[in-house]
Structure formats: structure tokens, C-alpha cells
Design an enzyme around this catalytic site. Structure first.
Site, PDB file in Angstrom:
ATOM      1  CG  ASP A 172     -10.115   6.620  16.589  1.00  0.00           C
ATOM      2  OD1 ASP A 172     -10.203   7.261  15.512  1.00  0.00           O
ATOM      3  OD2 ASP A 172      -9.826   5.412  16.629  1.00  0.00           O
TER       4      ASP A 172
ATOM      5  CD  GLN B  74      -0.050   9.179   9.279  1.00  0.00           C
ATOM      6  OE1 GLN B  74       0.219   9.700  10.351  1.00  0.00           O
ATOM      7  NE2 GLN B  74      -0.851   8.133   9.188  1.00  0.00           N
ATOM      8  CB  THR B  75       3.350   9.711   3.061  1.00  0.00           C
ATOM      9  OG1 THR B  75       4.555  10.088   3.736  1.00  0.00           O
ATOM     10  CG2 THR B  75       2.839  10.874   2.236  1.00  0.00           C
TER      11      THR B  75
ATOM     12  CG  ASP C  12      -1.708   4.647   2.900  1.00  0.00           C
ATOM     13  OD1 ASP C  12      -2.606   4.377   2.137  1.00  0.00           O
ATOM     14  OD2 ASP C  12      -1.405   3.991   3.915  1.00  0.00           O
TER      15      ASP C  12
ATOM     16  NE  ARG D  38       6.072   3.730  15.318  1.00  0.00           N
ATOM     17  CZ  ARG D  38       5.630   4.174  14.150  1.00  0.00           C
ATOM     18  NH1 ARG D  38       5.999   5.366  13.699  1.00  0.00           N
ATOM     19  NH2 ARG D  38       4.829   3.451  13.421  1.00  0.00           N
TER      20      ARG D  38
ATOM     21  CG  ASN E 155       4.181  -0.155  12.271  1.00  0.00           C
ATOM     22  OD1 ASN E 155       3.150   0.444  12.582  1.00  0.00           O
ATOM     23  ND2 ASN E 155       4.408  -1.418  12.589  1.00  0.00           N
ATOM     24  NE  ARG E 156       8.807   0.172   5.603  1.00  0.00           N
ATOM     25  CZ  ARG E 156       8.346  -0.993   5.139  1.00  0.00           C
ATOM     26  NH1 ARG E 156       7.167  -1.058   4.563  1.00  0.00           N
ATOM     27  NH2 ARG E 156       9.089  -2.083   5.245  1.00  0.00           N
ATOM     28  CD  GLU E 157       2.945   5.170  10.872  1.00  0.00           C
ATOM     29  OE1 GLU E 157       4.125   4.978  11.274  1.00  0.00           O
ATOM     30  OE2 GLU E 157       2.026   4.344  11.048  1.00  0.00           O
TER      31      GLU E 157
ATOM     32  CD  GLU F 228      -2.839   0.884   2.571  1.00  0.00           C
ATOM     33  OE1 GLU F 228      -3.285  -0.240   2.874  1.00  0.00           O
ATOM     34  OE2 GLU F 228      -3.073   1.903   3.235  1.00  0.00           O
TER      35      GLU F 228
ATOM     36  CD  GLU G 182      -3.904   7.424   6.323  1.00  0.00           C
ATOM     37  OE1 GLU G 182      -4.817   6.585   6.410  1.00  0.00           O
ATOM     38  OE2 GLU G 182      -3.018   7.555   7.191  1.00  0.00           O
TER      39      GLU G 182
END
Ligand SMILES: *[C@@H]1O[C@H](CO)[C@@H](O)[C@H](O)[C@H]1NC(C)=O
Length: 236
Positions: A142, A66-67, A51, A222, A76-78, A49, A53
């Protein structure tokens, strides 16, 4: 009462590699909690995917772009940036270049992120799972705005995103296809698209220095060990 609602559309075709672009005008006004996404995704289990966003915000507060990149079901690669314009005021062009060498995210032709093929470093790269193109708009209060503190103001509904200039130059494939018959022969496969040129690197650096607010590659809390593909990410 919990109101959950959303909307979206998807391409009929599935693609392996290519260039995908859309002019989008994001919902205006108080859009805290509202996420608008524009992305490519394969339809299988261990999916790939790519993305974009857009995370909405209160009136006058900056939206976040955000990609993320998923390969073989792992994300988990934001990365997160503020934009240098108000994305709800006018149409801007959001595009993705995807070939065997790299994935590049562009905003108005300015590269904001690259994801280089790092197969030699043990990182899966999308190459054999055709993707469809999607866009959707939904309630994510949320998590989306100030980590979920700002809730969606339903008095401002409906939230409307506008689209035009949808364009795909891609290798169209059936959902089950494992390879693209024209690979290596199309414009997006050619040498000049296998890496950014000097001007594009300069612009990406500008985005990283001035507009980036989060990059998973530099998040040592992280990821105590830097994810392998980040080594390909110049200046990360
Ligand atoms: C919304 O605005 C606040 C305050 O300016 C900012 O901290 C936040 O990054 C903005 N964007 C989102 C999506 O939370």
C-alpha cells in the site's frame, strides 16, 4: 482477497547503547511491495526506535533503503537512499552505533546517516529506554514501492531474506532499566565514537550527494520550519 503475511525475529536481550550489526542478503527478483526491516526498538508506549527499512522493487529496479528515528514515540524523520550495489546479490553489513552523543547508521562501514544528540535544542534523544533488536519481512504494497503503485507479485513468493554474522556489543539491561551501569567505560562510548572522523564525514557527504533521494531535513513542504535536530546535521 487480501493476503496479509509476514515474519520476523527479535533478540532476547534489551540494550542501552552499543554497536549492533548484521550481514543481510535481501529477497531477490520481483520484490515490489515487500519490506524487510532491521531495527532497534524499545517496548514501551512512548517508544524509541532506530530503523533500517528496505523497500523492494520490480526486477532490475532499484530498492530503497529508508531510515528513521523515533524518540518518545515521535518519528517522521525519514531519509531514503539508493544503494551503490544490488542488496539482493550478496550479503552486506548493516550496523547501528548508539551512544550518548550520536546514533550512526552504517552500510558496509560507510556512514549513511547520523542522528546527533540535540537535547540542548529540545529534541528527545534515546537514553533511558532499553531496546531490543528486531528484523522482519512483510507486505507493504500500500506504500512501499513507487508510493504503493506497484503491488506485490505473490507468484514470486516466498520472499526470503538471509542473515548471518549477527553481532551485538551493547550494555545489556532489563526492559525496565533506566540507565546503563557501564556507560562511559565501553568502546562505543569513547571519544573517537562521539563524532564522525574526517574520512567518515567525507563518505557521508558522498552518500548525501550521490545516493540520497529524500531527506526530511530538507522537505520544506512537510516541515516549513526545519526540525531542530537537523541543525546538527552538517550540510543538511
Ligand atoms: C523502484 O523503481 C522506480 C523506477 O525506477 C523508482 O522510481 C523507485 O524509486 C524504485 N524504488 C521504490 C522502492 O519504489
Amino acid at each position: 482477497m487480501c493476503i496479509k503475511t509476514g515474519t520476523g525475529f527479535q533478540s532476547k536481550g534489551s540494550y542501552l547503547f552499543g554497536h549492533f550489526s548484521m550481514h543481510i542478503k535481501l529477497p531477490a527478483g520481483d520484490t515490489a511491495g515487500v519490506v524487510t526491516a532491521f531495527y532497534l526498538s524499545s517496548t514501551n508506549n512512548e517508544h524509541d526506535e532506530i530503523d533500517f527499512e528496505f523497500l523492494g522493487n520490480r526486477t532490475g529496479q532499484p530498492a530503497i533503503l529508508q531510515t528513521n528515528v523515533f524518540t518518545g514515540g515521535k518519528g517522521n524523520r525519514e531519509q531514503r537512499i539508493y544503494l551503490w550495489f544490488d542488496p539482493s546479490k550478496a550479503y552486506h553489513t548493516y550496523s547501528i552505533l548508539w551512544n550518548m552523543y550520536q546514533i550512526v547508521f552504517f552500510v558496509d562501514n560507510i556512514p549513511i546517516r547520523t542522528f546527533k544528540n540535540a537535547k540542548d535544542l529540545g529534541v528527545r534523544f534515546p537514553f533511558n529506554q532499553p531496546m531490543k533488536l528486531y528484523s522482519s519481512l512483510w507486505n507493504a504494497d500500500d506504500w512501499a514501492t513507487r508510493g504503493g503503485l506497484e503491488k506485490t507479485n505473490w507468484a514470486n513468493a516466498p520472499f526470503v531474506a538471509s542473515y548471518k554474522g549477527f553481532h551485538i556489543d551493547g550494555c545489556q539491561a532489563s526492559v525496565e532499566a533506566k540507565y546503563c551501569a557501564t556507560q562511559g567505560r565501553m568502546w562505543w562510548d569513547q571519544k573517537e565514537f562521539r563524532d564522525l572522523d574526517a574520512e567518515q564525514w567525507r563518505r557521508l557527504k558522498w552518500v548525501r550527494m550521490k545516493w540520497t533521494i529524500y531527506n526530511y531535513c530538507t522537505d520544506r513542504t512537510r516541515f516549513p520550519v526545519m526540525p531542530a535536530e537537523c541543525k546538527r546535521d552538517r550540510d543538511a
